[in-house]
Design an enzyme around this catalytic site. Structure first.
Site, PDB file in Angstrom:
ATOM      1  N   HIS A 198      -1.273  10.399   2.444  1.00 18.79           N
ATOM      2  CA  HIS A 198      -2.297  11.109   3.218  1.00 18.79           C
ATOM      3  C   HIS A 198      -3.172  12.034   2.362  1.00 18.79           C
ATOM      4  CE1 HIS A 198       0.103   9.835   6.703  1.00 18.79           C
ATOM      5  NE2 HIS A 198      -0.894  10.193   7.489  1.00 18.79           N
ATOM      6  N   HIS A 230      -4.367   6.420   5.707  1.00 22.97           N
ATOM      7  CA  HIS A 230      -4.916   6.988   6.944  1.00 22.97           C
ATOM      8  C   HIS A 230      -6.400   7.231   6.741  1.00 22.97           C
ATOM      9  CE1 HIS A 230      -5.661   9.241  10.513  1.00 22.97           C
ATOM     10  NE2 HIS A 230      -4.385   9.411  10.818  1.00 22.97           N
ATOM     11  N   HIS A 286      -2.560   1.224  14.086  1.00 23.57           N
ATOM     12  CA  HIS A 286      -2.554   2.626  14.502  1.00 23.57           C
ATOM     13  C   HIS A 286      -3.925   3.002  15.059  1.00 23.57           C
ATOM     14  CE1 HIS A 286      -2.470   7.028  13.947  1.00 23.57           C
ATOM     15  NE2 HIS A 286      -1.149   6.937  13.882  1.00 23.57           N
ATOM     16  N   CYS A 342      -5.511  12.759  19.579  1.00 24.32           N
ATOM     17  CA  CYS A 342      -6.388  12.536  18.427  1.00 24.32           C
ATOM     18  C   CYS A 342      -7.158  11.232  18.551  1.00 24.32           C
ATOM     19  CB  CYS A 342      -5.587  12.544  17.126  1.00 24.32           C
ATOM     20  SG  CYS A 342      -5.195  14.209  16.527  1.00 24.32           S
ATOM     21  N   GLU A 400      -2.848   8.886  22.304  1.00 26.43           N
ATOM     22  CA  GLU A 400      -2.771  10.153  21.570  1.00 26.43           C
ATOM     23  C   GLU A 400      -4.058  10.965  21.711  1.00 26.43           C
ATOM     24  OE1 GLU A 400      -2.373  11.768  16.987  1.00 26.43           O
ATOM     25  OE2 GLU A 400      -1.793   9.702  17.415  1.00 26.43           O
ATOM     26  N   GLU A 456       2.163   3.948  17.370  1.00 33.93           N
ATOM     27  CA  GLU A 456       0.946   4.629  17.830  1.00 33.93           C
ATOM     28  C   GLU A 456      -0.259   3.691  17.815  1.00 33.93           C
ATOM     29  OE1 GLU A 456       1.720   9.173  16.545  1.00 33.93           O
ATOM     30  OE2 GLU A 456       1.190   7.878  14.880  1.00 33.93           O
ATOM     31  N   CYS A 496      -1.553  17.569  14.471  1.00 34.16           N
ATOM     32  CA  CYS A 496      -2.918  17.093  14.253  1.00 34.16           C
ATOM     33  C   CYS A 496      -3.824  17.348  15.447  1.00 34.16           C
ATOM     34  CB  CYS A 496      -2.903  15.605  13.905  1.00 34.16           C
ATOM     35  SG  CYS A 496      -1.913  14.588  15.034  1.00 34.16           S
ATOM     36  N   CYS A 497      -3.280  17.307  16.660  1.00 32.08           N
ATOM     37  CA  CYS A 497      -4.128  17.295  17.848  1.00 32.08           C
ATOM     38  C   CYS A 497      -4.789  18.636  18.185  1.00 32.08           C
ATOM     39  CB  CYS A 497      -3.347  16.775  19.045  1.00 32.08           C
ATOM     40  SG  CYS A 497      -2.747  15.070  18.844  1.00 32.08           S
TER      41      CYS A 497
END
Length: 649
Positions: free
Chosen positions: A142, A191, A251, A321, A319, A303, A396-397
């Site tokens: 990441h 990602h 994802h 995000c 999700e 996800e 993250c959200c």
């Protein structure tokens, strides 16, 4: 989003051109974000350990040095960067720096923690990763994702306040990455996200090296370079080159961020293949894999998007995000094409899955957003919780929501390629639009939307530019009314090929009235999980049933009697909603029934008891305590005449 966007069909208005009024729905959301969500995220950077992870990198003699262990996921630095971006956009919205002392301290911490090469990932530099060598694990590390959020925060701060301190930190790292790419290194992140950030940095600096680096990263994808384990290459968007892909896969957040970056590249280069791929994949995502709430991602395991029409309501991941990323992609697709369907999707996700992700006080959040919570659901897992939480191990959200909401005003209107003012989101707002002679033309947009379909756009003088108002897809042309300076205008005649109602220059007062009758929606026949069910909607708002509104029965046993119709109910001030929906239903008790049984033949089923059904906007579910909820409601068969068992009396 800065720069001229040479390939855009409609372009953002200048910074500060739109201000949402706090009296309106979107403006109140921004005020709550500023007063509650952004400070909450700043506080959480301390309590979660995100800032301490960076302090571990300081010289041991530094008074701020932290000796404790690394905490959180390996991309926890991105929580810092997204929060800084949210603060920056909030500063731009407010017209003055916000939380400036805190921001300066964090920027100074980042500067001191940064390696001489410019590299700045605390998980790797601090020895918490398996290797201290940068980019040793592109699949899971990441690092470039973290860099992308740092770049976006730096650009946001520079535009909002004129301060380049954070941008300087970001460019110290990004320039090293660009140099590595130019030297032939295959740097591509497991990602996606950095692609959009690099394009935005090109817009800020004018240096094409950043745009070209984003293009190279897109080209590197889809060839299996990242390998597998524990998920297949599609999870990391590395199974099929994006220009060749025929359907969204893997994802959901990664896919959506990647496609936002692809669309950003098109906006700058005009390369038709990029837009063709984006349109093709958008059609697949929205035509076969999006929940009625605008959520995306049906599988918890990875996800990910599921198979076509695999949209189970109770197992929905959706999700938060992904909701944010979907809005960001829709916005770019709207700019690229000027077509209202992208604004429709943006609005739909915004008012439903994105709005539901945060509590009405702005300090608690959902990570996943199911469309059904069963009686007896175990919500101990924070990723399938029964109620919102203040923070997450994978956080993250919340800051993602904060940074999006701080920019909502920028999506209200744009300048069309014909010079028109195009209005996409209906909200109480004041607009200052550059006119042909350079002087601003001021408009007032007033509405009670989304609870009221009456939208009024008033200019302070005859508008020197044409106007274009979106006709939402859910409304249709038949039920809408349009007036220009008091005179009715035929809606069908005013509608253009992109889904907007066109008004020639010279108008001062334009009124659009949208039909707001409740609708019962049915899913495509292949969405097996909701056959025999409907979802209730009014305007852009999807509703749901909650157990708290249906005492004395089990919500899972309730069916809707459509024969009696659905009517608009009163506002709920405690929930902050301007309308609810009311209908008749029946609850057929199921306790004690066998799991499977033979068809009863000619015997009539137990019709159960009459129930007064009350539906509230999905966006506010879960704010009155935990309990069962459902968006998709079974349609109950009407009681049979003469059947003694039909009534609960």
């Amino acid at each position: 989003m800065g720069g001229p966007l040479p390939a855009a069909r409609t372009r953002p208005l200048p910074a500060g051109a739109v201000r949402l009024a706090p009296t309106g729905h979107l403006g109140a959301w921004q005020e709550r974000n500023a007063a509650a969500t952004v400070p909450h995220c700043l506080d959480a950077l301390e309590t979660s350990g995100a800032l301490d992870n960076l302090r571990r990198l300081l010289d041991p003699a530094d008074p701020e040095h932290h000796d404790g262990p690394y905490r959180g996921f390996n991309f926890a630095d991105s929580d810092v960067h997204k929060t800084l971006e949210a603060v920056a956009w909030e500063s731009a919205r407010a017209g003055e720096p916000r939380h400036e002392d805190t921001v300066r301290r964090v920027v100074d911490l980042l500067r001191r923690a940064q390696a001489p090469s410019g590299y700045l990932d605390s998980h790797v530099l601090g020895g918490a990763a398996p290797s201290t060598e940068p980019y040793a694990d592109l699949r899971w590390g990441h690092e470039l994702y973290v860099l992308g959020h740092l770049v976006q925060a730096g650009v946001a701060r520079a535009r909002a306040t004129g301060e380049d301190d954070l941008l300087d930190v970001a460019m110290g790292w990004v320039d090293d990455v660009v140099a590595r790419l130019a030297a032939g290194e295959d740097l591509v992140c497991g990602h996606p996200e950095v692609e959009s950030a690099l394009v935005e940095l090109f817009r800020e600096t004018g240096d094409p090296a950043y745009r070209d680096a984003a293009r190279r990263m897109v080209d590197l994808r889809g060839h299996g370079r990242l390998g597998s384990g524990p998920f297949e290459p599609a999870y990391h968007q590395d199974a099929t080159p994006v220009l060749d892909a025929g359907e969204v896969a893997g994802h959901a957040v990664r896919q959506l961020y990647l496609l936002a970056g692809v669309t950003d590249l098109y906006l700058e280069t005009g390369e038709r293949g990029l837009l063709d791929a984006a349109v093709r994949l958008w059609d697949d995502a929205h035509g076969r894999r999006t929940y009625v709430t605008g959520g995306m991602g049906s599988r918890h395991k990875d996800e990910s998007f599921g198979d076509p029409y695999e949209l189970p309501p109770d197992r929905a991941y959706a999700e938060s995000c992904a909701g944010v990323a979907g809005v960001l992609w829709d916005w770019r697709m709207l700019l690229a094409t000027g077509e209202s369907r992208y604004a429709d999707a943006l609005e739909h996700a915004l008012y439903n899955v994105v709005a539901a992700a945060a509590s009405t006080d702005g300090t608690a959040f959902f990570y996943s957003n199911p469309l059904q919570l069963r009686d007896g659901h175990d919500g101990a897992d924070e990723y399938q919780a029964s109620g919102r939480r203040g923070w997450f191990a994978c956080a993250c959200c919340p800051p993602n929501l904060a940074r999006l909401v701080a920019t909502l005003h920028t999506m209200v209107a744009t300048t069309g390629d014909d010079g028109s003012l195009a209005v996409h989101l209906f909200a109480d707002a004041d607009l200052a639009v550059p006119g042909p002679g350079g002087a601003d033309v001021r408009f007032a947009l007033r509405t009670g939307y989304p609870w009221d379909g009456d939208v009024l756009l008033t200019a302070d003088a005859p508008s020197p530019v044409p106007l274009a108002l979106r006709l939402p897809g859910w409304a249709g042309a038949a039920g809408a009314r349009l007036e220009v300076d008091g005179a009715p205008v035929d809606v069908a005649a005013a509608r253009d090929g992109r889904g907007y109602l066109r008004v020639p220059a010279g108008a001062r007062r334009v009124r659009l009235v949208l039909p707001m009758e409740p609708r019962a929606l049915r899913a495509h026949p292949r969405v097996d999980a909701v056959r025999g069910c409907v979802a209730l909607a009014r305007g852009p708002v999807v509703h749901c049933l909650e157990q708290v509104d249906h005492p004395g029965v089990v919500l899972d046993d309730v069916g809707l009697d459509l024969a009696g119709g659905v009517r608009v109910g009163p506002a709920d001030d405690a929930l902050g909603v301007g309308a609810t929906l009311l209908a008749a239903g029946r609850a057929r008790p199921t306790a004690g029934l066998p799991l499977y049984a033979a068809e009863p033949g000619g015997a009539a089923p137990d019709e159960g008891v009459a129930v007064a059904v009350r539906a509230v906007p999905y966006a506010v579910w879960g704010n009155r305590g935990e309990g069962p909820m459902r968006v998709w409601i079974p349609v109950a068969a009407p009681p049979r005449p003469g059947d003694r068992r039909r009534s609960g009396r």
